[in-house]
Write an enzyme that holds these catalytic residues in place. Structure first.
Site, short mmCIF file in Angstrom:
data_model
loop_
_atom_site.label_atom_id
_atom_site.label_comp_id
_atom_site.label_asym_id
_atom_site.label_seq_id
_atom_site.Cartn_x
_atom_site.Cartn_y
_atom_site.Cartn_z
N GLN A 161 -3.15 6.43 -0.68
CA GLN A 161 -2.33 5.22 -0.82
C GLN A 161 -1.72 4.87 0.52
O GLN A 161 -0.67 5.37 0.90
CB GLN A 161 -1.24 5.43 -1.88
CG GLN A 161 -0.51 4.13 -2.15
CD GLN A 161 0.43 4.22 -3.32
OE1 GLN A 161 0.47 5.19 -4.06
NE2 GLN A 161 1.21 3.18 -3.49
N PHE A 162 -2.40 3.98 1.25
CA PHE A 162 -1.97 3.64 2.61
C PHE A 162 -0.61 2.97 2.62
O PHE A 162 0.11 3.04 3.61
CB PHE A 162 -3.02 2.78 3.32
CG PHE A 162 -3.00 1.33 2.95
CD1 PHE A 162 -2.32 0.41 3.75
CD2 PHE A 162 -3.64 0.87 1.81
CE1 PHE A 162 -2.31 -0.93 3.41
CE2 PHE A 162 -3.64 -0.46 1.47
CZ PHE A 162 -2.97 -1.38 2.28
N THR A 163 -0.19 2.36 1.52
CA THR A 163 1.10 1.67 1.51
C THR A 163 2.28 2.63 1.69
O THR A 163 3.35 2.20 2.10
CB THR A 163 1.29 0.84 0.23
OG1 THR A 163 1.23 1.71 -0.91
CG2 THR A 163 0.22 -0.24 0.11
#
Length: 146
Positions: free
Chosen positions: A78-80
């Site tokens: 989850q890059f966020t």
């Protein structure tokens, strides 16, 4: 490298209606990769995911780890999580690793966890539009940094 971990009774990831990863009791880990993360961060985070004591012992204290209970681990990239949210009203993703670097590092974490945890280690699908369903047990949620 960071991971938002949640103690769950069950969790699953679906992509386009297909379940791609699912576990029973254990940990759901949403993983963010930052620029420069490498083998040292993978090993540190992997060790913490498997040994962090968030499960209750006989006295009701958080004294048992995922390794102790033999639970499942669901790893979801989850890059966020690596976003810079310190100012403004829109997140900046300049603090997240580029996709190729993030995927390589995330895959190394999956390999590490599978080598060191004999029980289920499941994943989402890197870069896909994923839907995650979970039952957070507690609720118990922690942010780990490596």
């Amino acid at each position: 490298m960071l991971a938002l971990i949640q103690r769950v009774t069950d969790a699953r990831v679906t992509v386009a209606g297909e379940t791609v990863g699912a576990i029973g009791p254990g940990l759901l880990a949403l993983v963010g990769v930052e620029p420069g993360d490498g083998p040292a961060q993978v090993a540190k985070l992997g060790e913490r995911l498997l040994r962090y004591r968030v499960f209750s012992d006989a006295a009701g204290k958080m004294n048992r780890s995922l390794a102790d209970i033999g639970g499942g681990l669901l790893l979801v990239s989850q890059f966020t999580l690596a976003a810079d949210t310190r100012s403004g009203l829109r997140p900046s993703f300049s603090t997240a690793a580029p996709p190729a670097e993030a995927e390589r590092t995330f895959d190394e974490l999956v390999v590490y966890c599978r080598q060191h945890h004999p029980n289920a280690v499941e994943t989402g699908r890197f870069g896909a539009d994923m839907q995650i369903a979970l039952v957070n047990d507690g609720p118990v949620t922690f942010l780990l940094r490596a």
